[in-house]
Each structure stands twice: as structure tokens, then as C-alpha cells.
Design an enzyme around this catalytic site. Structure first.
Site, short mmCIF file in Angstrom:
data_model
loop_
_atom_site.label_atom_id
_atom_site.label_comp_id
_atom_site.label_asym_id
_atom_site.label_seq_id
_atom_site.Cartn_x
_atom_site.Cartn_y
_atom_site.Cartn_z
N GLY A 255 1.09 -1.18 0.01
CA GLY A 255 -0.02 -0.04 -0.06
C GLY A 255 1.02 1.17 -0.11
N ASP A 256 2.24 1.23 -0.18
CA ASP A 256 3.14 2.34 -0.06
C ASP A 256 4.17 1.96 -0.98
OD1 ASP A 256 4.27 4.65 0.44
OD2 ASP A 256 3.42 4.57 2.45
N ASP A 257 5.43 2.50 -0.96
CA ASP A 257 6.55 2.22 -1.75
C ASP A 257 6.86 0.92 -1.23
OD1 ASP A 257 6.73 5.04 -2.32
OD2 ASP A 257 7.70 5.46 -0.74
N SER A 288 2.34 -1.76 -6.77
CA SER A 288 1.74 -0.35 -5.86
C SER A 288 1.25 0.38 -6.44
CB SER A 288 3.13 -0.01 -4.94
OG SER A 288 2.55 0.87 -3.99
#
Length: 471
Positions: A255-257, A288
Site C-alpha cells: 500500500g506504499d513504496d 503498488s
């Protein structure tokens, strides 16, 4: 509890067959003895199984005391060849526990470590000195599930066993703004040397998954990291103020890098002054949709230098290798080398941001400008792309020394008319389609540089270690 002077733990016939029954045995050599092998920076002389310490793998019974007791006992063997703790088949519910030096935590392929959702089980830690506050909240932070500090020679590995952070409890509190402390990370190792994290499946971390910080000589290999693509701040791997790190052969859905390279936040990172340097990332696959495959920053105030990235793949990801910084960060991002990117369904291929302005507090120095220079990309194939590039430096502080060569970008049906949006940047390009912006002119046929030498961490050879099992 039974300990063996040779690496033995004790596992029944069905460790091969996949059963959940485990038999603890004393150290012996004889008929029916076979080995299961794994690869590590160092092998161990002593061994034990979690069940030796009262562990119960039913997914309901807390094993926090069992893990803590086992590691405390096995830590006594640090000066005598080290020790390993085997997590056998089962579901092992636990709160946080701290590792020790000259130690291996080994997960059987059918072992699942489940993070407790009982908040009182999670110790509180002070804020990190290079951040000055908690990332989620100004106060302290919760301990990571698996934590260690001031350690030497630590291995967390397995035959693709699973660690489940059960992060939904924490994500819900984050979304409801109910946190007074920063959420736990899954694995955090601080002020340590010779670290290996490999061959595991990590799922649903409360926040960042793997966070080595203020550490050196780190090998991260063969991880499968999975979180819902809408889960908050579930970065995959975050090397932070670390030297000599190798990340390879990892698959991350986040959900992020997928990988976020960091070195401290604004005035705190500047004062702490510990860069991330000598980092190699290769054979990474990332999904992502709202973040980057690899982010450099935004917390980069201690500096980021000598990062070598090659043979990486992004699918349905917002951007590839992105630089994130802002006025007040100070520090630098320089000598970045990227070679061989295969990208599919991207919003941006190239994205650099000089206005990523989240700050720990109002005390940052507006005169602390980051130095972004020596950024090299080559050999890129991208399909189904919305924007080729968005490159925004800082007024009176341009990003310089950008080199982009041998790039083929196929834009999507939703393509934007302005494919290259460039401000306050300088550099050169070669053999790039579609055509680049005026600030990055075509300068004939050449390849952007990529180092020929090897980092010392690349020369580290893993040893063949064994767990002996009797049936």
C-alpha cells in the site's frame, strides 16, 4: 528443554511430509538422521525448538513468553558458536520479542508467526533520534514485532515460513486517528552489523515491514511481502541510515513504496548525520498502484549516496525509481545508478519531487536545501504509461546531473498531451522515446554510467547450514 551442541532441533518425519506434528529429541547421531539445509551468513553450533520452551502452535495461545525465554536462554551461547531457534509447523501467536547476537530465527515452511492484536503486549520505545518524533504521532512508538538493537550476526530466515502482522487492527486505528504512538513495524534491527533477512513470506504489517536502521552489512533476499494495496504506510523494505546493504530477489505488493531508502527527517536527520550509502537492489518485482517501486526519501536528510539498482520490474505501480524531497530536508541524493527496468501500467516512468513537504514540526530550516545530483537511468522498457516523466526540482536549487538513455515508453490510451513535464532540472538524454523536455536535451548516442566495481556486501557468500531432524 533440550539443547544440542550440533545444530539439531528436532523435528519428526513429517517435517518433510508437511504434517503439523513435531517431536522434540535429544542430540544424537544414528539411523534415520537426515538434514534440512538453508543458507546463512553463519551457521550455529546450538539449536532448540520453540516447543522446548512451552510454545503452543494453536493460533490462540500466547507464545510471547516462550519466544522471550528461548532467546534469552540461547543468547548464552553467543560466544560458543551461536544458537538457532526453530519455529516448527503451527500458528504461533505472540507479542513482540527481542533478538540476540550470533543467533538465527528459523521458520519451517508450515510455521506462521501471528502478531498479537492485544495492544498492552506491545512495549513502548522512544522516538528515533534521526526523526525527532513518531512517524504517525508526535510521541514515542510501539516496538516492532521482531526487534533488536546493538547486535552482531543475526539471521531471520526459513523455508518460506510466514510472519503475519495482522495489521487490520492498527490500520483501523490509524484511519480513525486514534493513535497516540507510532504503529509497530514488523521487523526492525537497530545499531547492528551483519544482518540477514531471507526466504520468508511477510504479510499484513501494521506499518513498515522490514526496517534496518543505523546498521551495516545487511543482506535481504528472497522475501515475499504482501499487503492490501490500500493499506496505510505498508512499505516493504526501508533501509534507513544504513551502509552496505544488498536487497535482491524480492516480490512486494504494498500500500506504499515497495522499497523506501531513508536517512532521517529534516533538522533531526541533519543533526544525526548518518547517510544510507553503498546499497544494491536487484531482481525486485513490485505492485503498488499508489506509490513507487523504489523511493529515495522523502526522509533523506542524512544523505543517500551510491545506490545501484538493476533488473527490476513494476506492474500497476504509480512510479518506478522516485526521488522525494523538499525545502528543509537538507542532505543529498547523489550517485544513483539504475539499469534495466521493465514497467507495465504506470502513471509515471520518471518522477522527481522537490515539494514533498511533510515535516516533523515547524522548526525545520527553510535554508536547508537538498543536493540532488548524479541521477542515472538506462535501459528502460515501459508500456501502458500515462505520463513519461514529471521532474520538478526546487527553485534556486535545481536537480542536476540527470542522465537518461536507451528508454522506450509506450503511452496508454489515457495518455496526457504533455508527456515530459520538467522544471528546475538539468541533464542529458540519449535514445529516449517519446522525446524529452528542453531541459534534458538529446546529446547523441551514449549509455548513462553504471559502476563496474562490486560493493563489499556483494562479495558476502552465504554458507550452507543444516537443521538435523530425527524420525
Amino acid at each position: 528443554m533440550k539443547l544440542c551442541s550440533q545444530v539439531i532441533g528436532a523435528i519428526s518425519l513429517v517435517l518433510i511430509l508437511g504434517s503439523l506434528n513435531v517431536k522434540v529429541v535429544e542430540c544424537k547421531v544414528g539411523r534415520g538422521l537426515k538434514n534440512t539445509e538453508y543458507y546463512a551468513i553463519n551457521c550455529r553450533k546450538h539449536s532448540a525448538v520453540l516447543t522446548d520452551f512451552g510454545g503452543v502452535g494453536d493460533g490462540k495461545t500466547s507464545n510471547t513468553k516462550a519466544f522471550q525465554s528461548a532467546i534469552r536462554k540461547l543468547g548464552q551461547y553467543a560466544s560458543d558458536g551461536g544458537a538457532q531457534l526453530i519455529v516448527p509447523p503451527g500458528k504461533w501467536l505472540t507479542g513482540p520479542f527481542n533478538l540476540t547476537s550470533h543467533f538465527t530465527l528459523f521458520l519451517h515452511k508450515d510455521a506462521v508467526i501471528l502478531a498479537s492484536q492485544v495492544e498492552s503486549e506491545w512495549p513502548q520505545l522512544p522516538v528515533l533520534p534521526s526523526y525527532g518524533r513518531g512517524r504517525d504521532a508526535p510521541g514515542g512508538r510501539f516496538s516492532s514485532l521482531i526487534f533488536g538493537t546493538h547486535l552482531t550476526d543475526v539471521v531471520i530466515t526459513g523455508h518460506n515460513g510466514t510472519i503475519d502482522g495482522q495489521g487490520s487492527y492498527w490500520w483501523d486505528k490509524f484511519h480513525k486517528n486514534q493513535l497516540n504512538l507510532t504503529r509497530p513495524y514488523m521487523i526492525e534491527i537497530m545499531y547492528s552489523d551483519q544482518i540477514q533477512i531471507s526466504n520468508l513470506t511477510l504479510v499484513n504489517s501494521p506499518s513498515w515491514f522490514v526496517h534496518p536502521i543505523y546498521s551495516s552489512n545487511i543482506t535481504i533476499k528472497g522475501l515475499t511481502i504482501l499487503a492490501p494495496v490500500d493499506s496505510p504506510n505498508t512499505d516493504g523494505i526501508d533501509p534507513d541510515s544504513c551502509t552496505n546493504t544488498r536487497i535482491e530477489d524480492c516480490y512486494i505488493v504494498s500500500g506504499d513504496d515497495c522499497v523506501a531508502v531513508k536517512s532521517g527527517w529534516d533538522e533531526y536527520g541533519i543533526k544525526f548525520g548518518k547517510p544510507t550509502q553503498h546499497l544494491v537492489i536487484r531482481r525486485l518485482t513490485c505492485i503498488s498502484p499508489d506509490s513507487a517501486m523504489i523511493a529515495l526519501g522523502s526522509e533523506m536528510s542524512g544523505g543517500i549516496q551510491d545506490v545501484r539498482v538493476e533488473d527490476i520490474t513494476a506492474i500497476n505501480t504509480q512510479s518506478a525509481v522516485r526521488i522525494k524531497t523538499a525545502v528543509g530536508r537538507g542532505g543529498y541524493v547523489k550517485d544513483i545508478f539504475v539499469k534495466g527496468m521493465t514497467l507495465s501500467t504506470m502513471k509515471y516512468v520518471f518522477w522527481m519531487t522537490g515539494s514533498y513537504g511533510s515535516h516533523p514540526d515547524p522548526a525545520f530550516d527553510p535554508k536547508a536545501l537538498p543536493n540532488i545530483t548524479g541521477i542515472n537511468y538506462r535501459d528502460v522498457v515501459a508500456t501502458n504509461v500515462t505520463y513519461s516523466a514529471k521532474l520538478e526540482g526546487i527553485s534556486n536549487d535545481p536537480f542536476t546531473g540527470i542522465c537518461i538513455s536507451n528508454v522506450s515508453i509506450q503511452v496508454s490510451e489515457q495518455k496526457k498531451k504533455l508527456q515530459w513535464n520538467c522544471t528546475d532540472v538539468a541533464g542529458v538524454t540519449s535514445n529516449v522515446t517519446p522525446n524529452t523536455c528542453q531541459l534534458l536535451p538529446e546529446k547523441g548516442k551514449f549509455d548513462c554510467p553504471f559502476p563496474n566495481d562490486k560493493l563489499s556486501i556483494e562479495n558476502v557468500q552465504l554458507k550452507t547450514c543444516s537443521i538435523k531432524k530425527v524420525f
